[in-house]
Design a protein around this motif. Structure first.
Motif, PDB file in Angstrom:
ATOM      1  N   ARG A 166      99.540  45.719  42.101  1.00 55.77           N
ATOM      2  CA  ARG A 166     100.385  44.624  41.606  1.00 55.77           C
ATOM      3  C   ARG A 166     101.851  45.045  41.557  1.00 55.77           C
ATOM      4  NH1 ARG A 166      95.636  43.519  38.476  1.00 55.77           N
ATOM      5  NH2 ARG A 166      96.242  45.043  36.908  1.00 55.77           N
ATOM      6  N   ALA A 167     102.106  46.282  41.150  1.00 53.78           N
ATOM      7  CA  ALA A 167     103.486  46.773  41.085  1.00 53.78           C
ATOM      8  C   ALA A 167     104.089  46.884  42.485  1.00 53.78           C
ATOM      9  CB  ALA A 167     103.522  48.131  40.381  1.00 53.78           C
ATOM     10  N   GLU A 172     104.977  43.419  43.699  1.00 55.70           N
ATOM     11  CA  GLU A 172     106.180  42.976  42.991  1.00 55.70           C
ATOM     12  C   GLU A 172     107.421  43.657  43.568  1.00 55.70           C
ATOM     13  OE1 GLU A 172     108.111  42.897  38.476  1.00 55.70           O
ATOM     14  OE2 GLU A 172     106.188  43.890  38.823  1.00 55.70           O
ATOM     15  N   THR A 207     108.343  42.219  46.904  1.00 58.18           N
ATOM     16  CA  THR A 207     108.847  40.863  46.699  1.00 58.18           C
ATOM     17  C   THR A 207     110.313  40.891  46.286  1.00 58.18           C
ATOM     18  OG1 THR A 207     106.654  40.061  46.049  1.00 58.18           O
ATOM     19  CG2 THR A 207     108.543  38.731  45.385  1.00 58.18           C
ATOM     20  N   LEU A 208     110.644  41.763  45.348  1.00 62.84           N
ATOM     21  CA  LEU A 208     112.017  41.860  44.870  1.00 62.84           C
ATOM     22  C   LEU A 208     112.971  42.310  45.973  1.00 62.84           C
ATOM     23  CD1 LEU A 208     111.397  43.464  41.355  1.00 62.84           C
ATOM     24  CD2 LEU A 208     112.141  41.126  41.834  1.00 62.84           C
ATOM     25  N   GLU A 250     113.376  39.404  48.479  1.00 63.98           N
ATOM     26  CA  GLU A 250     114.225  38.361  47.898  1.00 63.98           C
ATOM     27  C   GLU A 250     115.691  38.794  47.934  1.00 63.98           C
ATOM     28  OE1 GLU A 250     112.663  37.697  44.022  1.00 63.98           O
ATOM     29  OE2 GLU A 250     111.096  36.313  44.709  1.00 63.98           O
ATOM     30  N   THR A 304      99.639  49.417  50.053  1.00 69.50           N
ATOM     31  CA  THR A 304      98.875  48.248  49.632  1.00 69.50           C
ATOM     32  C   THR A 304      97.614  48.092  50.480  1.00 69.50           C
ATOM     33  OG1 THR A 304     100.271  46.810  51.002  1.00 69.50           O
ATOM     34  CG2 THR A 304     100.834  46.979  48.683  1.00 69.50           C
ATOM     35  N   ASN A 353     102.411  37.054  49.552  1.00 70.13           N
ATOM     36  CA  ASN A 353     102.260  37.936  48.391  1.00 70.13           C
ATOM     37  C   ASN A 353     101.243  37.383  47.399  1.00 70.13           C
ATOM     38  OD1 ASN A 353     104.126  39.869  49.270  1.00 70.13           O
ATOM     39  ND2 ASN A 353     105.850  38.696  48.485  1.00 70.13           N
ATOM     40  N   LEU A 413      97.550  39.169  46.223  1.00 69.55           N
ATOM     41  CA  LEU A 413      97.113  39.385  44.846  1.00 69.55           C
ATOM     42  C   LEU A 413      95.787  38.685  44.570  1.00 69.55           C
ATOM     43  CD1 LEU A 413     100.544  38.972  43.019  1.00 69.55           C
ATOM     44  CD2 LEU A 413      99.232  41.095  43.302  1.00 69.55           C
TER      45      LEU A 413
END
Length: 222
Positions: A86-87, A90, A93-94, A97, A169, A214, A218
């Motif tokens: 999950r980290a 994230e 994703t950051l 973005e 991942t 994403n 998950l």
């Protein structure tokens, strides 16, 4: 004498990378499962090479977070947790973005047409494997697709970071996915739509597709 020495270094460096790539593929395929221990001697005998490039390759994989060093015993495949996964999602994703907020359109405008064509070709290959549920084929094409996509930003640090996280991942997800009886049409297959949106420079659609990717990742391993 100097030229010969340089040649030896190049050959060893190439061998080191080949061994690292081969071992990474073994890990991603699940043939070297999480927690699996091994020694430099075992790997050297398996590939029929000396210990030096093997040790260097294993240390490279440790630096990438794929292996752990066991004091006085050798190495083992790193075991990622659900929280790690999950980290990692994230984090990527950051970063992505951030790319969209700072110069993504300019980067696309500066990207040669042949690069976008290559990305579209990778997308087609990855999507075909994803729809068929062919995990072994998908991993290689998916990694190459996202690697080429990451290179558009022309920042080696960002590209390497995203590639490393994507490998990690997959390492976590593969054992879980292999338990499923049938993966047909269950794996994310928006590669072509994403590639096409980037060709059109439709960044809002590209962002939406990456967000869906994403979220799918998950949900699939939840």
């Amino acid at each position: 004498m100097a030229a010969g020495g340089d040649s030896t270094v190049i050959r060893r460096s190439t061998l080191r990378q080949q061994i690292a790539d081969a071992l990474r593929d073994e890990v991603l395929a699940g043939r070297l499962p999480c927690g699996h221990p091994f020694t430099v001697k075992e790997i050297a005998e398996q590939y029929g090479v000396s210990a030096t490039p093997v040790r260097e390759a294993l240390l490279d994989l440790c630096a990438q977070g794929l292996l752990d060093v066991e004091q006085h015993r050798g190495f083992k495949v790193h075991a990622f947790t659900a929280d790690d996964f999950r980290a990692m999602v994230e984090a990527r994703t950051l970063v992505i973005e951030g790319i969209f907020r700072s110069g993504a359109e300019e980067a696309l405008a500066a990207t040669p047409a042949e690069v976008l064509i290559s990305i579209r070709r990778r997308a087609d290959e990855a999507e075909r494997a994803a729809r068929a549920g062919d995990l072994d084929v998908l991993i290689g094409y998916d990694l190459r697709f996202w690697r080429e996509l990451g290179n558009i930003v022309n920042n080696a640090y960002i590209s390497d970071f995203l590639d490393r996280i994507r490998v990690q991942t997959w390492m976590y997800a593969v054992p879980l996915l292999r338990r499923a009886p049938d993966l047909t049409n269950r794996l994310w297959h928006g590669h072509c739509a994403l590639a096409d949106s980037l060709v059109r420079r439709d960044l809002s659609t590209a962002q939406r597709l990456i967000a869906e990717y994403n979220a799918h990742a998950l949900a699939l391993v939840r």
